[in-house]
Design a protein around this motif. Sequence first.
Motif, PDB file in Angstrom:
ATOM      1  N   ARG A  32      48.534  36.635  45.260  1.00  0.00           N
ATOM      2  CA  ARG A  32      47.441  35.886  44.629  1.00  0.00           C
ATOM      3  C   ARG A  32      46.122  36.148  45.362  1.00  0.00           C
ATOM      4  NH1 ARG A  32      49.573  34.135  40.283  1.00  0.00           N
ATOM      5  NH2 ARG A  32      48.148  32.381  40.047  1.00  0.00           N
ATOM      6  N   ASP A 195      42.649  34.092  41.303  1.00  0.00           N
ATOM      7  CA  ASP A 195      43.793  33.527  40.580  1.00  0.00           C
ATOM      8  C   ASP A 195      43.841  32.006  40.708  1.00  0.00           C
ATOM      9  OD1 ASP A 195      45.095  36.038  39.839  1.00  0.00           O
ATOM     10  OD2 ASP A 195      45.359  36.294  41.989  1.00  0.00           O
ATOM     11  N   ASN A 210      45.686  26.838  39.460  1.00  0.00           N
ATOM     12  CA  ASN A 210      45.487  28.147  38.853  1.00  0.00           C
ATOM     13  C   ASN A 210      44.216  28.132  37.983  1.00  0.00           C
ATOM     14  OD1 ASN A 210      46.334  29.779  36.091  1.00  0.00           O
ATOM     15  ND2 ASN A 210      46.712  30.854  37.998  1.00  0.00           N
TER      16      ASN A 210
END
Length: 233
Positions: A32, A195, A210
Amino acid sequence: MSAQGLNLQHVSYKKLTKTILNDITVEIPLGRLVVLLGENGVGKTTLMRVISDLNKGYQGEISLAGISDERRKSLISYSDDLTSFRSKATLSDIIAFYQQGYPDFDLKRVNELLNFMRLDPLQRLGSLSKGNREKLIIALTLARRTKLYLLDEPLSGVDIFSRDKIISSLVKWIDHDSLLIISTHHLSELEQVIDDVLILKDQRLLEYRNVEDIRQNEGLSVEEYYRQTYLEN
Ligand SMILES: Nc1ncnc2c1ncn2[C@@H]1O[C@H](COP(=O)(O)OP(=O)(O)OP(=O)(O)O)[C@@H](O)[C@H]1O
């Protein structure tokens, strides 16, 4: 605790009697790109230093890729302020030092990064402007092939054109199963590449979320969501 990713369980940190981080629990998967947000003095740098085991004496548990003791340090590339190097040192000298100190340091990658940042290996550290020094720090940090990269406000002195270029290429420099956490006060510039967001407030973790989820379910940009969440809580 999960074997994958970065896992913090009830992490607290005090400096003398002052609580700086209070009971932070979060699991962040590898692969991420995460932005770390919060107002001045909220503890972003401290959190990075605690994760890196540079600030000792924290409470709670931290694991990275299943490693929960201090050996996790070898999997973390944390942006160094380079203050331990003499100003006469050339970028090549500094690179040689990194190469000796870190078995995962990738010479090819650092040369590509220096080229990308338009930095000359023969330049001396003391001759770099603030922005170019920051570019060097980013290059050195990303040149290791490791699991976790921590960039602490890496772009504050970098001009807007270079910033755009660096931000849009961030994912290119790290392996797909690595995690990059970047703290910033310029969220809008990073919105398109990140992300997840990690928000600290009043010594605590306010949110880990997120960005796609924020856009779709809140109908807000990440910056709008950050402002709203921060002010409401
Ligand atoms: N050496 C120190 N001694 C005492 N307090 C400290 C020390 N270093 C940091 N602090 C305190 O820890 C708190 C968190 O600081 P930290 O630098 O982690 O915040 P930050 O979120 O990174 O801030 P900024 O956005 O301004 O960079 C602040 O209240 C700061 O005053």
